[in-house]
Design a protein around this motif. Structure first.
Motif, PDB file in Angstrom:
ATOM      1  N   MET A 189      53.286  43.142  44.811  1.00  0.00           N
ATOM      2  CA  MET A 189      52.794  43.244  43.143  1.00  0.00           C
ATOM      3  C   MET A 189      52.520  41.839  42.729  1.00  0.00           C
ATOM      4  SD  MET A 189      53.387  45.579  39.961  1.00  0.00           S
ATOM      5  CE  MET A 189      53.501  44.533  38.682  1.00  0.00           C
ATOM      6  N   ALA A 190      51.530  41.233  41.980  1.00  0.00           N
ATOM      7  CA  ALA A 190      51.341  40.125  41.639  1.00  0.00           C
ATOM      8  C   ALA A 190      52.181  39.677  40.368  1.00  0.00           C
ATOM      9  CB  ALA A 190      49.631  39.995  41.212  1.00  0.00           C
ATOM     10  N   ALA A 191      52.436  38.459  40.380  1.00  0.00           N
ATOM     11  CA  ALA A 191      53.503  37.995  39.309  1.00  0.00           C
ATOM     12  C   ALA A 191      52.227  37.774  38.073  1.00  0.00           C
ATOM     13  CB  ALA A 191      54.129  36.598  39.479  1.00  0.00           C
ATOM     14  N   GLN A 192      52.624  38.643  37.053  1.00  0.00           N
ATOM     15  CA  GLN A 192      51.767  38.992  36.123  1.00  0.00           C
ATOM     16  C   GLN A 192      51.517  37.587  35.164  1.00  0.00           C
ATOM     17  OE1 GLN A 192      49.683  41.644  34.983  1.00  0.00           O
ATOM     18  NE2 GLN A 192      50.713  42.466  36.908  1.00  0.00           N
ATOM     19  N   GLY A 193      50.107  37.467  35.220  1.00  0.00           N
ATOM     20  CA  GLY A 193      49.632  36.193  34.228  1.00  0.00           C
ATOM     21  C   GLY A 193      50.143  34.872  34.929  1.00  0.00           C
ATOM     22  N   VAL A 194      50.308  34.824  36.006  1.00  0.00           N
ATOM     23  CA  VAL A 194      50.952  33.431  36.767  1.00  0.00           C
ATOM     24  C   VAL A 194      49.549  32.928  37.688  1.00  0.00           C
ATOM     25  CG1 VAL A 194      52.350  32.397  38.532  1.00  0.00           C
ATOM     26  CG2 VAL A 194      53.380  34.272  37.067  1.00  0.00           C
ATOM     27  N   ILE A 195      49.370  31.954  37.017  1.00  0.00           N
ATOM     28  CA  ILE A 195      48.017  31.055  37.718  1.00  0.00           C
ATOM     29  C   ILE A 195      48.783  30.041  38.751  1.00  0.00           C
ATOM     30  CG2 ILE A 195      46.240  29.510  37.537  1.00  0.00           C
ATOM     31  CD1 ILE A 195      45.917  30.651  34.615  1.00  0.00           C
TER      32      ILE A 195
ATOM     33  N   LYS B 164      44.283  23.318  34.375  1.00  0.00           N
ATOM     34  CA  LYS B 164      44.044  24.870  34.933  1.00  0.00           C
ATOM     35  C   LYS B 164      45.098  25.696  34.607  1.00  0.00           C
ATOM     36  CE  LYS B 164      40.928  25.093  37.466  1.00  0.00           C
ATOM     37  NZ  LYS B 164      39.587  25.344  37.131  1.00  0.00           N
ATOM     38  N   GLY B 165      46.113  25.363  33.565  1.00  0.00           N
ATOM     39  CA  GLY B 165      46.834  26.234  33.071  1.00  0.00           C
ATOM     40  C   GLY B 165      47.941  26.937  34.401  1.00  0.00           C
TER      41      GLY B 165
ATOM     42  N   PHE C  21      39.378  18.627  42.651  1.00  0.00           N
ATOM     43  CA  PHE C  21      39.885  17.729  41.960  1.00  0.00           C
ATOM     44  C   PHE C  21      40.075  16.283  42.149  1.00  0.00           C
ATOM     45  CE2 PHE C  21      44.516  16.915  43.239  1.00  0.00           C
ATOM     46  CZ  PHE C  21      44.325  17.713  44.368  1.00  0.00           C
ATOM     47  N   ALA C  22      40.303  15.238  41.275  1.00  0.00           N
ATOM     48  CA  ALA C  22      40.626  14.000  41.632  1.00  0.00           C
ATOM     49  C   ALA C  22      41.848  13.727  40.982  1.00  0.00           C
ATOM     50  CB  ALA C  22      39.208  12.977  41.195  1.00  0.00           C
ATOM     51  N   GLY C  23      42.701  12.639  41.310  1.00  0.00           N
ATOM     52  CA  GLY C  23      43.951  12.234  40.268  1.00  0.00           C
ATOM     53  C   GLY C  23      44.927  12.995  40.731  1.00  0.00           C
ATOM     54  N   LEU C  24      46.009  12.824  39.741  1.00  0.00           N
ATOM     55  CA  LEU C  24      47.273  13.585  40.256  1.00  0.00           C
ATOM     56  C   LEU C  24      47.073  15.262  39.950  1.00  0.00           C
ATOM     57  CD1 LEU C  24      49.833  11.401  37.790  1.00  0.00           C
ATOM     58  CD2 LEU C  24      49.559  11.442  40.630  1.00  0.00           C
ATOM     59  N   VAL C  25      47.629  15.793  41.069  1.00  0.00           N
ATOM     60  CA  VAL C  25      47.650  17.247  41.332  1.00  0.00           C
ATOM     61  C   VAL C  25      48.303  17.749  40.226  1.00  0.00           C
ATOM     62  CG1 VAL C  25      49.610  17.284  42.922  1.00  0.00           C
ATOM     63  CG2 VAL C  25      47.592  19.264  42.920  1.00  0.00           C
ATOM     64  N   VAL C  26      49.299  17.223  39.528  1.00  0.00           N
ATOM     65  CA  VAL C  26      50.019  17.762  38.420  1.00  0.00           C
ATOM     66  C   VAL C  26      49.527  17.780  37.316  1.00  0.00           C
ATOM     67  CG1 VAL C  26      52.561  17.237  39.412  1.00  0.00           C
ATOM     68  CG2 VAL C  26      51.419  15.561  37.834  1.00  0.00           C
TER      69      VAL C  26
END
Ligand code: PNS
Length: 174
Positions: free
Chosen positions: A1-7, A84-85, A73-78
């Protein structure tokens, strides 16, 4: 089951996507509400395919997934993850040799943005030896990569390799 609301974001070079990446996407799509597969653009490495071409191939490969988005994306992944939330950064580990590099990145990213959790998943063992780099080397040297990448990626690779093999001076005129 997917973790609800987790992106989750799944960043990488994807030059090009392999069946190992796809296996990870399949696992990630089942675990998280939304999975954003993100191509690193503007890199210093010279990729074989442009960012747009890599995204095109990814889009084609994930067509069947309603909760998977393809982006770049470009730049820092964090920083990108924050935009992207996303609270999870997904990465695949194939063999122990991947671990050192992945651990360094995960710890650096944690230092930069502690709220972002790196989650490692293992692709199926049948994919554990596949890398984009080796796939490109094998096809360039005339070997078979059947079953290692989706068929349409194999076609794109063949086209690209045949262009690269054209004699100097003729490349843009065929
Ligand atoms: O598929 P790859 O080449 O192993 O992916 C590496 C990637 C894109 C995940 C990594 O290079 C990255 O996140 N680059 C973005 C720049 C950045 O944030 N660097 C610091 C990470 S520790």
């Amino acid at each position: 089951m997917a973790a609800q609301g987790v992106i989750a974001i799944y960043p990488g070079s994807f030059d090009p996507i392999t069946n190992g990446h796809l296996d990870l996407i399949d696992r990630g799509a089942r675990l998280f509400s939304k999975l954003v597969v993100s191509v690193l653009g503007n890199e210093s490495k010279q990729p074989l395919f442009s960012t747009e071409e890599r995204m095109e191939m990814l889009r084609e490969a994930v067509r069947g997934y309603s909760n998977v988005e393809v982006d770049s994306f470009a730049g820092l992944v964090v920083d990108y993850a924050a935009q992207k939330g996303a609270s999870v950064l997904l990465r695949g580990i194939r063999a122990i040799s991947d671990y050192e590099y992945e651990l360094q990145m995960a710890l650096m990213n944690r230092r930069l943005r502690p709220e972002l959790e790196t989650v490692f998943l293992m692709a199926g063992e049948e994919f554990s030896f596949i890398s984009s780099r080796l796939v490109k080397e094998v096809i360039r040297l005339g070997g078979s990569i059947s079953g290692l990448v989706p068929p349409f990626v194999e076609d794109r690779l063949r086209q690209r390799m045949s262009k690269q093999a054209a004699p100097a001076g003729t490349r843009n005129f065929i």
